[in-house]
Motif scaffolding. Structure first.
Motif, PDB file in Angstrom:
ATOM      1  N   ALA A   1      -7.464  14.448 -15.341  1.00 42.74           N
ATOM      2  CA  ALA A   1      -7.926  14.756 -13.996  1.00 42.74           C
ATOM      3  C   ALA A   1      -7.681  13.498 -13.172  1.00 42.74           C
ATOM      4  CB  ALA A   1      -9.407  15.117 -14.008  1.00 42.74           C
ATOM      5  N   LEU A   2      -7.001  13.657 -12.041  1.00 43.37           N
ATOM      6  CA  LEU A   2      -6.494  12.497 -11.302  1.00 43.37           C
ATOM      7  C   LEU A   2      -7.054  12.459  -9.887  1.00 43.37           C
ATOM      8  CD1 LEU A   2      -4.454  10.101 -11.197  1.00 43.37           C
ATOM      9  CD2 LEU A   2      -2.716  11.765 -10.477  1.00 43.37           C
ATOM     10  N   GLY A   3      -7.561  11.297  -9.489  1.00 46.23           N
ATOM     11  CA  GLY A   3      -8.020  11.073  -8.128  1.00 46.23           C
ATOM     12  C   GLY A   3      -7.341   9.847  -7.550  1.00 46.23           C
ATOM     13  N   ILE A   4      -6.849   9.960  -6.309  1.00 50.97           N
ATOM     14  CA  ILE A   4      -6.155   8.847  -5.667  1.00 50.97           C
ATOM     15  C   ILE A   4      -6.670   8.710  -4.243  1.00 50.97           C
ATOM     16  CG2 ILE A   4      -3.931   7.914  -4.935  1.00 50.97           C
ATOM     17  CD1 ILE A   4      -2.604   9.568  -7.127  1.00 50.97           C
ATOM     18  N   MET A   5      -7.268   7.575  -3.943  1.00 53.82           N
ATOM     19  CA  MET A   5      -7.759   7.308  -2.599  1.00 53.82           C
ATOM     20  C   MET A   5      -6.620   6.751  -1.747  1.00 53.82           C
ATOM     21  SD  MET A   5     -11.590   5.835  -3.379  1.00 53.82           S
ATOM     22  CE  MET A   5     -12.246   6.379  -1.799  1.00 53.82           C
ATOM     23  N   ASP A   6      -6.565   7.174  -0.480  1.00 51.59           N
ATOM     24  CA  ASP A   6      -5.448   6.851   0.404  1.00 51.59           C
ATOM     25  C   ASP A   6      -5.919   5.924   1.519  1.00 51.59           C
ATOM     26  OD1 ASP A   6      -3.332   6.864   2.286  1.00 51.59           O
ATOM     27  OD2 ASP A   6      -2.660   8.824   1.570  1.00 51.59           O
ATOM     28  N   ALA A   7      -5.438   4.668   1.496  1.00 54.83           N
ATOM     29  CA  ALA A   7      -5.861   3.675   2.489  1.00 54.83           C
ATOM     30  C   ALA A   7      -5.362   4.003   3.889  1.00 54.83           C
ATOM     31  CB  ALA A   7      -5.364   2.290   2.076  1.00 54.83           C
TER      32      ALA A   7
ATOM     33  N   SER B   1      -9.829  11.518   2.573  1.00 58.15           N
ATOM     34  CA  SER B   1      -9.268  10.230   2.162  1.00 58.15           C
ATOM     35  C   SER B   1      -9.008  10.118   0.667  1.00 58.15           C
ATOM     36  CB  SER B   1     -10.200   9.094   2.597  1.00 58.15           C
ATOM     37  OG  SER B   1     -11.471   9.226   1.987  1.00 58.15           O
ATOM     38  N   VAL B   2      -9.178  11.206  -0.063  1.00 56.22           N
ATOM     39  CA  VAL B   2      -8.878  11.188  -1.494  1.00 56.22           C
ATOM     40  C   VAL B   2      -8.105  12.453  -1.868  1.00 56.22           C
ATOM     41  CG1 VAL B   2     -11.042  12.304  -2.210  1.00 56.22           C
ATOM     42  CG2 VAL B   2      -9.829  10.803  -3.815  1.00 56.22           C
ATOM     43  N   LEU B   3      -7.139  12.280  -2.736  1.00 51.81           N
ATOM     44  CA  LEU B   3      -6.348  13.383  -3.278  1.00 51.81           C
ATOM     45  C   LEU B   3      -6.810  13.606  -4.710  1.00 51.81           C
ATOM     46  CD1 LEU B   3      -3.816  15.240  -2.728  1.00 51.81           C
ATOM     47  CD2 LEU B   3      -2.457  13.435  -3.805  1.00 51.81           C
TER      48      LEU B   3
ATOM     49  N   ARG C   1       0.824  -1.207   0.000  1.00 47.53           N
ATOM     50  CA  ARG C   1       0.000   0.000   0.000  1.00 47.53           C
ATOM     51  C   ARG C   1       0.860   1.260   0.000  1.00 47.53           C
ATOM     52  NH1 ARG C   1      -4.423  -2.125   4.496  1.00 47.53           N
ATOM     53  NH2 ARG C   1      -5.158  -3.895   3.232  1.00 47.53           N
ATOM     54  N   LEU C   2       0.424   2.223  -0.804  1.00 44.32           N
ATOM     55  CA  LEU C   2       1.110   3.505  -0.916  1.00 44.32           C
ATOM     56  C   LEU C   2       0.214   4.616  -0.393  1.00 44.32           C
ATOM     57  CD1 LEU C   2       2.498   3.270  -4.564  1.00 44.32           C
ATOM     58  CD2 LEU C   2       3.828   3.003  -2.470  1.00 44.32           C
ATOM     59  N   GLN C   3       0.829   5.659   0.151  1.00 42.31           N
ATOM     60  CA  GLN C   3       0.063   6.858   0.449  1.00 42.31           C
ATOM     61  C   GLN C   3      -0.165   7.607  -0.865  1.00 42.31           C
ATOM     62  OE1 GLN C   3       2.210   8.918   3.650  1.00 42.31           O
ATOM     63  NE2 GLN C   3       0.689   8.072   5.061  1.00 42.31           N
ATOM     64  N   ALA C   4      -1.185   8.432  -0.890  1.00 46.14           N
ATOM     65  CA  ALA C   4      -1.580   9.116  -2.130  1.00 46.14           C
ATOM     66  C   ALA C   4      -0.429   9.944  -2.705  1.00 46.14           C
ATOM     67  CB  ALA C   4      -2.800   9.995  -1.875  1.00 46.14           C
ATOM     68  N   HIS C   5       0.280  10.668  -1.858  1.00 45.08           N
ATOM     69  CA  HIS C   5       1.377  11.510  -2.347  1.00 45.08           C
ATOM     70  C   HIS C   5       2.521  10.666  -2.902  1.00 45.08           C
ATOM     71  CE1 HIS C   5      -0.237  15.387  -1.132  1.00 45.08           C
ATOM     72  NE2 HIS C   5      -0.571  14.877   0.032  1.00 45.08           N
TER      73      HIS C   5
ATOM     74  N   VAL D   1     -10.403   3.532 -14.441  1.00 48.20           N
ATOM     75  CA  VAL D   1     -10.290   3.134 -13.035  1.00 48.20           C
ATOM     76  C   VAL D   1      -9.089   2.217 -12.860  1.00 48.20           C
ATOM     77  CG1 VAL D   1     -11.396   1.919 -11.124  1.00 48.20           C
ATOM     78  CG2 VAL D   1     -12.770   3.322 -12.649  1.00 48.20           C
ATOM     79  N   VAL D   2      -8.349   2.426 -11.774  1.00 49.95           N
ATOM     80  CA  VAL D   2      -7.287   1.504 -11.378  1.00 49.95           C
ATOM     81  C   VAL D   2      -7.633   0.981  -9.987  1.00 49.95           C
ATOM     82  CG1 VAL D   2      -4.836   1.145 -10.974  1.00 49.95           C
ATOM     83  CG2 VAL D   2      -5.579   2.809 -12.699  1.00 49.95           C
ATOM     84  N   LEU D   3      -7.921  -0.308  -9.897  1.00 51.66           N
ATOM     85  CA  LEU D   3      -8.276  -0.933  -8.624  1.00 51.66           C
ATOM     86  C   LEU D   3      -7.008  -1.301  -7.863  1.00 51.66           C
ATOM     87  CD1 LEU D   3     -10.983  -3.387 -10.024  1.00 51.66           C
ATOM     88  CD2 LEU D   3     -11.404  -1.162  -8.942  1.00 51.66           C
ATOM     89  N   THR D   4      -6.898  -0.808  -6.609  1.00 55.14           N
ATOM     90  CA  THR D   4      -5.744  -1.144  -5.783  1.00 55.14           C
ATOM     91  C   THR D   4      -6.223  -1.838  -4.515  1.00 55.14           C
ATOM     92  OG1 THR D   4      -5.611   0.887  -4.453  1.00 55.14           O
ATOM     93  CG2 THR D   4      -4.647   0.957  -6.673  1.00 55.14           C
ATOM     94  N   ASP D   5      -5.289  -2.358  -3.772  1.00 52.25           N
ATOM     95  CA  ASP D   5      -5.599  -3.169  -2.590  1.00 52.25           C
ATOM     96  C   ASP D   5      -5.752  -2.314  -1.336  1.00 52.25           C
ATOM     97  OD1 ASP D   5      -5.730  -5.885  -1.350  1.00 52.25           O
ATOM     98  OD2 ASP D   5      -3.941  -5.185  -0.294  1.00 52.25           O
TER      99      ASP D   5
END
Length: 280
Positions: A119-125, A105-107, A58-62, A194-198
């Motif tokens: 346009a980019l959205g990244i959710m941060d677990a 919880s989203v960048l 798992r990665l942080q959004a940044h 969409v990119v599905l991550t864990d």
């Protein structure tokens, strides 16, 4: 003496005692959540993938932004809301904000990925397991509205434990709100990737995570709605080992392609470029 079958002397074995374990710095060795391999932290490399099975830690959004682009411009960074009614919620939010340096919880923002503007959205677990709160939904909705107005494709990296129950019905309403923004974007003839991550689970899976024109996924990511134990207790049957892994979703048509993390930026750029050519 049998050189091939002889055993090493017992005295040569090194026993990892509790005293030795206490001297090993935390985080120096990690166990892969998928294959169980013990990995020296530096072996993961900048993409933080298991060298044995290619599972992406798992990665942080940044951190993900840094792997994808060098010109990310954040949008709605200060968007937040006061939720002081639920016991302990303010403290949890404060901890999540400090850990991730994000207000939600989203960048979201705009970026160029290998020459393609998106346009980019990244959710941060790491932010309350990327739960879908009311401001999470608001930020994603605004991202789609901006992309529709400026005719940009949307790339969304999903990760979530589901709706944020501390916000009650307001969190559940975000599924419909974001879905309406997605529909308007698609009706304008624009690409949603969409990119599905864990892990990607719950209400996020039940809405915008499964509404993309193209759905990519990282290897071995867990994707589903209800948890495996809940399903097993409902149907009274044992589920297959990889029941909610993206490899199974790919076999059943829910995912278009599984892409290693180190190849993701190039794949996204190629898909965006092909869609732009088709639209011209």
């Amino acid at each position: 003496m049998d050189l091939f079958n002889s055993k090493k002397p017992e005295q040569n074995k090194i026993k990892v005692t509790d005293a030795i374990k206490d001297r090993i710095p935390d985080g120096l060795f990690l166990a892969c959540p998928y294959c169980g391999e013990q990995i020296y932290n530096k072996e993961l490399g900048p993409y933080r993938v298991c060298p044995k099975c290619n599972y992406g830690f798992r990665l942080q959004a940044h951190e993900r932004v840094a792997l994808l682009t060098e010109d990310f411009v954040e949008m709605n960074a200060d968007l937040t809301i006061d939720h002081s009614d639920f016991p302990g919620y303010e403290e949890k939010l404060a901890r999540a904000k400090k850990q991730t340096e994000m207000n939600e919880s989203v960048l979201t923002g705009t970026a160029t990925i290998e020459g393609e503007k998106v346009a980019l959205g990244i959710m941060d677990a790491y932010f309350m397991m990327a739960s879908l709160g009311s401001m999470t939904g608001e930020k994603i909705t605004r991202l789609f509205e901006y992309a529709t107005e400026n005719r940009l494709p949307v790339v969304m990296f999903t990760a979530s434990g589901g709706a944020r129950m501390q916000e009650g019905i307001n969190s559940l309403m975000q599924m419909a709100k974001v879905s309406a923004a997605v529909a308007a974007h698609q009706e304008a003839g624009l690409l949603y990737l969409v990119v599905l991550t864990d892990p990607t689970t719950g209400g996020v899976t039940a809405s915008f995570a499964m509404q993309g024109d193209v759905t990519l996924a990282e290897p071995h990511a867990l994707v589903g709605f209800a948890g495996a134990r809940v399903i097993e207790s409902t149907i009274h049957e044992k589920l297959p080992k990889d029941f909610q892994r993206v490899e199974t979703l790919l076999e059943n048509g829910f995912v278009d392609k599984i892409v290693p993390r180190q190849d993701m930026a190039g794949m996204i750029a190629n898909i965006v470029s092909l869609h732009q050519q088709e639209a011209e």
